[in-house]
Every structure is written in C-alpha cells, then in structure tokens.
Scaffold this active site. Structure first.
Site, PDB file in Angstrom:
ATOM      1  N   SER A   1     -12.983   7.974   1.227  1.00 14.58           N
ATOM      2  CA  SER A   1     -13.222   6.717   1.933  1.00 14.58           C
ATOM      3  C   SER A   1     -14.502   6.904   2.730  1.00 14.58           C
ATOM      4  O   SER A   1     -14.911   8.051   2.973  1.00 14.58           O
ATOM      5  CB  SER A   1     -12.054   6.459   2.893  1.00 14.58           C
ATOM      6  OG  SER A   1     -12.372   5.459   3.838  1.00 14.58           O
TER       7      SER A   1
ATOM      8  N   TYR B   1      -6.062   9.227   9.932  1.00 13.26           N
ATOM      9  CA  TYR B   1      -6.595   8.895   8.605  1.00 13.26           C
ATOM     10  C   TYR B   1      -7.965   9.555   8.420  1.00 13.26           C
ATOM     11  O   TYR B   1      -8.246  10.152   7.372  1.00 13.26           O
ATOM     12  CB  TYR B   1      -6.682   7.376   8.437  1.00 13.26           C
ATOM     13  CG  TYR B   1      -7.077   6.946   7.042  1.00 13.26           C
ATOM     14  CD1 TYR B   1      -6.233   7.181   5.955  1.00 13.26           C
ATOM     15  CD2 TYR B   1      -8.294   6.314   6.797  1.00 13.26           C
ATOM     16  CE1 TYR B   1      -6.596   6.790   4.668  1.00 13.26           C
ATOM     17  CE2 TYR B   1      -8.651   5.913   5.517  1.00 13.26           C
ATOM     18  CZ  TYR B   1      -7.801   6.153   4.460  1.00 13.26           C
ATOM     19  OH  TYR B   1      -8.166   5.770   3.188  1.00 13.26           O
TER      20      TYR B   1
HETATM   21  N1  LIG Z   1      -7.677  -0.091   0.426  1.00 15.49           N
HETATM   22  C1  LIG Z   1      -8.540   0.412   1.294  1.00 15.49           C
HETATM   23  O1  LIG Z   1      -8.926  -0.248   2.272  1.00 15.49           O
HETATM   24  C2  LIG Z   1      -9.062   1.823   1.083  1.00 15.49           C
HETATM   25  C3  LIG Z   1     -10.294   2.163   1.671  1.00 15.49           C
HETATM   26  C4  LIG Z   1     -10.793   3.441   1.471  1.00 15.49           C
HETATM   27  C5  LIG Z   1     -10.080   4.352   0.726  1.00 15.49           C
HETATM   28  N2  LIG Z   1      -8.872   4.011   0.180  1.00 15.49           N
HETATM   29  C6  LIG Z   1      -8.148   5.014  -0.605  1.00 15.49           C
HETATM   30  O2  LIG Z   1      -7.992   4.539  -1.924  1.00 15.49           O
HETATM   31  C7  LIG Z   1      -6.846   5.150  -2.528  1.00 15.49           C
HETATM   32  C8  LIG Z   1      -6.009   4.077  -3.241  1.00 15.49           C
HETATM   33  O3  LIG Z   1      -5.488   3.190  -2.292  1.00 15.49           O
HETATM   34  P1  LIG Z   1      -5.353   1.617  -2.568  1.00 15.49           P
HETATM   35  O4  LIG Z   1      -6.396   0.943  -1.801  1.00 15.49           O
HETATM   36  O5  LIG Z   1      -5.236   1.342  -4.017  1.00 15.49           O
HETATM   37  O6  LIG Z   1      -3.944   1.328  -1.809  1.00 15.49           O
HETATM   38  P2  LIG Z   1      -2.439   1.120  -2.366  1.00 15.49           P
HETATM   39  O7  LIG Z   1      -2.369  -0.143  -3.146  1.00 15.49           O
HETATM   40  O8  LIG Z   1      -1.564   1.241  -1.159  1.00 15.49           O
HETATM   41  O9  LIG Z   1      -2.189   2.327  -3.358  1.00 15.49           O
HETATM   42  C9  LIG Z   1      -1.794   3.612  -2.920  1.00 15.49           C
HETATM   43  C10 LIG Z   1      -1.063   4.307  -4.045  1.00 15.49           C
HETATM   44  O10 LIG Z   1      -0.681   5.614  -3.585  1.00 15.49           O
HETATM   45  C11 LIG Z   1       0.676   5.809  -3.937  1.00 15.49           C
HETATM   46  N3  LIG Z   1       1.344   6.806  -3.117  1.00 15.49           N
HETATM   47  C12 LIG Z   1       1.608   6.785  -1.776  1.00 15.49           C
HETATM   48  N4  LIG Z   1       2.257   7.908  -1.424  1.00 15.49           N
HETATM   49  C13 LIG Z   1       2.412   8.645  -2.568  1.00 15.49           C
HETATM   50  C14 LIG Z   1       2.989   9.891  -2.866  1.00 15.49           C
HETATM   51  N5  LIG Z   1       3.582  10.647  -1.916  1.00 15.49           N
HETATM   52  N6  LIG Z   1       2.939  10.349  -4.151  1.00 15.49           N
HETATM   53  C15 LIG Z   1       2.367   9.605  -5.116  1.00 15.49           C
HETATM   54  N7  LIG Z   1       1.823   8.408  -4.906  1.00 15.49           N
HETATM   55  C16 LIG Z   1       1.840   7.938  -3.642  1.00 15.49           C
HETATM   56  C17 LIG Z   1       1.313   4.437  -3.820  1.00 15.49           C
HETATM   57  O11 LIG Z   1       2.521   4.448  -4.548  1.00 15.49           O
HETATM   58  P3  LIG Z   1       3.884   3.719  -4.074  1.00 15.49           P
HETATM   59  O12 LIG Z   1       3.817   2.352  -4.706  1.00 15.49           O
HETATM   60  O13 LIG Z   1       4.966   4.584  -4.626  1.00 15.49           O
HETATM   61  O14 LIG Z   1       3.871   3.664  -2.568  1.00 15.49           O
HETATM   62  C18 LIG Z   1       0.228   3.591  -4.470  1.00 15.49           C
HETATM   63  O15 LIG Z   1       0.331   3.639  -5.867  1.00 15.49           O
HETATM   64  C19 LIG Z   1      -6.124   5.886  -1.399  1.00 15.49           C
HETATM   65  O16 LIG Z   1      -6.423   7.268  -1.466  1.00 15.49           O
HETATM   66  C20 LIG Z   1      -6.729   5.291  -0.133  1.00 15.49           C
HETATM   67  O17 LIG Z   1      -6.694   6.190   0.957  1.00 15.49           O
HETATM   68  C21 LIG Z   1      -8.359   2.739   0.338  1.00 15.49           C
END
Ligand SMILES: NC(=O)c1ccc[n+]([C@@H]2O[C@H](COP(=O)([O-])OP(=O)(O)OC[C@H]3O[C@@H](n4cnc5c(N)ncnc54)[C@H](OP(=O)(O)O)[C@@H]3O)[C@@H](O)[C@H]2O)c1
Length: 272
Positions: free
Chosen positions: A133, A147
């Site tokens: 991120s 975070y």
């Molecule tokens: N969205 C943002 O604003 C943002 C910004 C910067 C970086 N990121 C990063 O981007 C990545 C993807 O996030 P996203 O934005 O797509 O959000 P998201 O829709 O919340 O997706 C997160 C994913 O991680 C999974 N997860 C959570 N805990 C887990 C575990 N213990 N084992 C396996 N899977 C697990 C969730 O699965 P479940 O459905 O089982 O919970 C979900 O599939 C993350 O690393 C996040 O930190 C996001």
C-alpha cells in the site's frame, strides 16, 4: 504452455479481479480463499482451481501449496494479496488484534513465501508479488499505525529477501496501491475502541470521514492495479516497487520534497 499464478484472498476485491483477469488471459489460476464453499463466480472458469487457505494457518498453507503444485505441475507467480486493516488508537488495541494485524499482513506472506521456496528453488525461478500500500512507504493518517506497521514490515521483508533470493532467480515485486473501489477493505476494518474514553473520538471521526468521503479522483480503478500485477507477472513492468494512484503519488511527492519533521506536521495539521 500456459503459466500458472497462485493468489491469496480471492473471495473479494483485488484478489478476485486478479484471478479473473489472469484466467481471461489464458493463465491457469490457483485461487485461494478462506471459505471456498461460498464462492460462485470463480467456479465458472475452467482454468481456475479454488483451494482453501487461511494465510495464518501454516498447515493449511502447506496443504494448499502442495495441492496447487500437484494440480498444475508448476507455479510461476505467487501473489500475496490477502490483507486486513486494524485502525484506531493504539492505546485501545488488544494484544489479539495487534497479533491479528501482523498475522494476516506479514506472517501470512511469510508462511506462503516459505511454502513456495522449495518449489521455486527447484524450478530455478519464480516471482512473488506482494500487495502492499502507499501506507507501506509513508504515513497518512492518525490511528493507522498498526496498518502502517504491517505494510512497512511487508516492504522490509520483500526488500530484504531480494538479495537472498536473487541467486535462485526468484523475483520479488511490490504493489503500493491506494484506496480503490470494488472491495470490502473499509467494511472489514477492525477499529480499536474504548467504552469510556472519548479523547480520541474527534480524530477517529475525521479519519472515518476521510475514508467515507474520499475524493473519487484519488481512488484507483481496481483494473489499473490488476493491469500492473499482470505487467509484473509477464515482465512488461520490471520495477521492484510500483506505486499506483494519485493518493499515494501525491503523498510521496510531498514526503520526498520535505524534511520528515515538516511532512509529519503537515499531515498532523489535517487532523487537529
Ligand atoms: N482497498 C484499499 O483501500 C487498499 C489500499 C491499499 C492496499 N490494500 C491492500 O490490498 C489487498 C487486497 O485488499 P482489497 O482492497 O481487495 O480488500 P478486501 O476486499 O477486503 O479483500 C481482502 C481479502 O483478504 C482476505 N483475507 C483476510 N484475512 C485472510 C486470511 N487470514 N487468510 C486468507 N485470506 C484472508 C479476505 O477474505 P475473506 O473474504 O475470507 O475475509 C479477502 O479476500 C490487501 O492486502 C490490502 O491491505 C487495500
């Protein structure tokens, strides 16, 4: 022969879109998630196989890795995408919540990387793409310290491993995305709270309002992020770090142009 990608956290958001994009490009996809029984979209793709995986469970990581290698013969790229956000005053964070932030965002990728290293060493190559991120390279808001910690740690892990894995032709890449649309990240944030102390409330409310009302021009189209992951996997983008989106780029430009003390004060002033 088509290539194979292994992705964590494909139940929603970026992970799901990445799985679909690579499948549409003819890749074989090992899509992993905690609850495969709930999945309905990825099951429609003949070149996607779904494996159960909670990245914090070392036994499950080992089993999913072995099953994916057995199913596809060879894995070329691993994307450490699964992640959660713990926000709120550090003072109120229970040990279990601090551990959870570290377990999913840092120890999870460590588990997955360690499980794949024998396979990649034997193959004399492979690539890990770690989803970080802009919060992995700079700070942006109060109450985001845990975070920040997790993504700074992921960045340090990835950069440190670069030297260790280079002799084996194992590549490391970082995606530093900003806030994007089409995911459950904000809804899944774990907020630390205290039932009686309200001192931090104005600050927390400002952070929540910032998240809820983010300028749409500062939010990334998730397809842009997926395209960069694809460019990394196919070698078109060979950058070690790929910073995506105006939110992160604006903050990094400010951070790089100011002494750290001035940067900290400028960010803090938004929340006074
Ligand atoms: N969205 C943002 O604003 C943002 C910004 C910067 C970086 N990121 C990063 O981007 C990545 C993807 O996030 P996203 O934005 O797509 O959000 P998201 O829709 O919340 O997706 C997160 C994913 O991680 C999974 N997860 C959570 N805990 C887990 C575990 N213990 N084992 C396996 N899977 C697990 C969730 O699965 P479940 O459905 O089982 O919970 C979900 O599939 C993350 O690393 C996040 O930190 C996001």
């Amino acid at each position: 022969m088509s290539k194979t990608i292994f992705i964590t956290g494909t139940s929603t958001g970026l992970g799901k879109l990445t799985a679909i994009h690579f499948a549409n490009q003819g890749w074989q996809v090992a899509a992993t998630m905690r609850s495969p029984e709930k999945e309905t979209a990825l099951t429609a793709y003949p070149n996607i196989r779904i494996f159960k995986l909670d990245v914090t469970d070392v036994t499950q990581v080992q089993q999913a890795t072995e099953a994916a290698i057995a199913a596809f013969g060879k894995i070329d790229v691993v994307v450490n995408n699964a992640g959660i956000g713990v926000y709120g005053p550090l003072e109120f964070a229970a040990d279990a919540v601090i551990d959870q932030q570290f377990a999913v965002n840092v120890h999870g990728p460590i588990n997955v990387i360690r499980a794949f290293l024998p396979h990649f060493r034997t193959n004399k190559g492979g690539m890990f793409i770690n989803i970080s991120s802009f919060m992995g390279v700079t700070t942006a808001v109060p109450t985001g310290s845990l975070y920040n910690m997790s993504k700074f740690a992921l960045e340090g892990l990835t950069e440190g491993l670069y030297y260790e894995l280079k002799p084996f032709n194992i590549q490391l890449r970082l995606i530093e995305q900003g806030g994007s649309n089409g995911n459950n990240f904000k809804e899944n944030i774990v907020w630390t709270t205290h039932p009686a102390i309200t001192d931090y409330d104005p600050m927390v409310n400002k952070v929540k309002a910032l998240m809820d009302n983010a300028d749409p021009s500062l939010r990334d189209d998730p397809q842009v992020i997926v395209d960069e992951i694809y460019a990394l996997a196919t070698g078109k983008n060979q950058q070690f770090r790929t910073l995506i989106g105006n939110m992160g780029k604006n903050l990094m430009a400010m951070r790089n142009s100011l002494p750290i003390e001035e940067y900290l004060e400028k960010i803090a002033a938004n929340f006074n």
